[in-house]
Write a protein that holds these residues in place. Structure first.
Motif, PDB file in Angstrom:
ATOM      1  N   PHE A 220       0.831  -1.203   0.000  1.00  0.00           N
ATOM      2  CA  PHE A 220       0.000   0.000   0.000  1.00  0.00           C
ATOM      3  C   PHE A 220       0.868   1.256   0.000  1.00  0.00           C
ATOM      4  O   PHE A 220       0.672   2.159  -0.822  1.00  0.00           O
ATOM      5  CB  PHE A 220      -0.933   0.006   1.212  1.00  0.00           C
ATOM      6  N   GLY A 221       1.840   1.325   0.891  1.00  0.00           N
ATOM      7  CA  GLY A 221       2.695   2.504   0.964  1.00  0.00           C
ATOM      8  C   GLY A 221       3.593   2.659  -0.246  1.00  0.00           C
ATOM      9  O   GLY A 221       3.845   3.768  -0.716  1.00  0.00           O
ATOM     10  N   ASP A 222       4.069   1.530  -0.779  1.00  0.00           N
ATOM     11  CA  ASP A 222       4.974   1.593  -1.925  1.00  0.00           C
ATOM     12  C   ASP A 222       4.284   2.100  -3.182  1.00  0.00           C
ATOM     13  O   ASP A 222       4.937   2.636  -4.076  1.00  0.00           O
ATOM     14  CB  ASP A 222       5.578   0.210  -2.199  1.00  0.00           C
ATOM     15  N   THR A 223       2.968   1.923  -3.270  1.00  0.00           N
ATOM     16  CA  THR A 223       2.237   2.396  -4.446  1.00  0.00           C
ATOM     17  C   THR A 223       1.631   3.779  -4.234  1.00  0.00           C
ATOM     18  O   THR A 223       0.884   4.260  -5.089  1.00  0.00           O
ATOM     19  CB  THR A 223       1.116   1.407  -4.813  1.00  0.00           C
ATOM     20  N   MET A 224       1.940   4.417  -3.107  1.00  0.00           N
ATOM     21  CA  MET A 224       1.405   5.735  -2.778  1.00  0.00           C
ATOM     22  C   MET A 224       2.532   6.735  -2.535  1.00  0.00           C
ATOM     23  O   MET A 224       2.696   7.243  -1.414  1.00  0.00           O
ATOM     24  CB  MET A 224       0.526   5.656  -1.528  1.00  0.00           C
ATOM     25  N   PRO A 225       3.349   7.045  -3.543  1.00  0.00           N
ATOM     26  CA  PRO A 225       4.464   7.970  -3.317  1.00  0.00           C
ATOM     27  C   PRO A 225       4.014   9.397  -3.035  1.00  0.00           C
ATOM     28  O   PRO A 225       4.811  10.221  -2.582  1.00  0.00           O
ATOM     29  CB  PRO A 225       5.246   7.884  -4.635  1.00  0.00           C
ATOM     30  N   ASP A 226       2.740   9.699  -3.306  1.00  0.00           N
ATOM     31  CA  ASP A 226       2.198  11.038  -3.087  1.00  0.00           C
ATOM     32  C   ASP A 226       0.923  10.950  -2.253  1.00  0.00           C
ATOM     33  O   ASP A 226      -0.063  11.621  -2.526  1.00  0.00           O
ATOM     34  CB  ASP A 226       1.918  11.713  -4.429  1.00  0.00           C
ATOM     35  N   TYR A 227       0.959  10.135  -1.212  1.00  0.00           N
ATOM     36  CA  TYR A 227      -0.246   9.797  -0.457  1.00  0.00           C
ATOM     37  C   TYR A 227      -0.998  11.028   0.041  1.00  0.00           C
ATOM     38  O   TYR A 227      -2.223  11.114  -0.084  1.00  0.00           O
ATOM     39  CB  TYR A 227       0.126   8.904   0.724  1.00  0.00           C
TER      40      TYR A 227
END
Length: 245
Positions: free
Chosen positions: A9-16
């Motif tokens: 989840f975090g790795d695919t959200m570089p601009d969360y």
């Protein structure tokens, strides 16, 4: 969903923080609620993300540690810190691999559901019980299972529509495992982006049994951070307390 792990989840959200469809805005209410339990002690956030709640809680004087599964997401948090107000540990938060004791352990905005099996969720409860100080509490903010999940094996929903962007959500559902695999699809003129998510939903009664098995009986359950009555739908805030004896 093949390839999913604690960091996905975090790795695919570089601009969360820029994804307005993904980020909650209740940090002020959450911080006030949690600070009342932490008092002048220590707090641990499971799945700390970019520090939306941990940073304001730490700035109220609570010594705060956060566990985050994604190094990329932890990096987003660390770039927002002005000092060492939040200690960040990268790892699977099911293991709660930090030294206690903590007066407060908390997990917000459905993050607990990212533990994809009942075994992982039970193990997390038990590890939380080990690091909590006597009288300490475990606070979970979760949404009750949605009605459509009870009948639909797959679904498609529109999250937002704008002049230059549309966000769709496609999901498949396994009622035996209580697992949902979904893609949040952001469509723009420049192209499409996929944000995968997998989670295991939990009924409140099942959650309470996990607490009992871990030695953390339910203390109270509210419909929100301002102690609203829980009606069985929407988000609930559940507080589990370690006995003092």
């Amino acid at each position: 969903m093949r390839g999913w792990n604690a960091a996905t989840f975090g790795d695919t959200m570089p601009d969360y923080d820029l994804q307005d469809w993904a980020v909650a805005t209740d940090e002020a209410e959450a911080t006030e609620f949690l600070a009342a339990y932490a008092k002048d002690g220590c707090a641990l956030e499971l799945g700390v993300g970019t520090g939306r709640v941990a940073i304001p809680l730490a700035r109220q004087g609570v010594r705060t540690t956060g566990i985050e599964g994604s190094q990329a997401m932890a990096g987003q948090l660390e770039r927002k810190l002005s000092g060492d107000e939040v200690r960040v540990v990268v790892g699977d938060f099911a293991d709660v691999a930090v030294e206690g004791p903590f007066d407060l352990v908390y997990c917000v905005f459905n993050t607990f559901l990212l533990l994809l099996t009942q075994e992982e969720q039970v193990r997390c409860f038990r590890r939380v019980a080990e690091v909590l100080a006597p009288g300490g509490v475990f606070v979970l903010q979760l949404s009750a299972p949605q009605a459509y999940l009870l009948t639909d094996r797959q679904s498609m929903h529109t999250l937002s529509v704008g002049m230059d962007r549309m966000v769709m959500l496609a999901a498949t559902h396994d009622p035996v495992l209580q697992r949902v695999d979904r893609q949040q699809v952001v469509m723009t003129e420049a192209g499409n982006r996929l944000y995968p998510l997998a989670y295991r939903y939990v009924w409140p009664s099942e959650l309470d049994l996990m607490g009992e098995l871990a030695g953390l009986p339910l203390s109270c359950r509210w419909g929100g951070w301002q102690s609203e009555r829980f009606t069985g739908s929407g988000f609930h805030v559940s507080v589990y307390q370690k006995p003092t004896g």
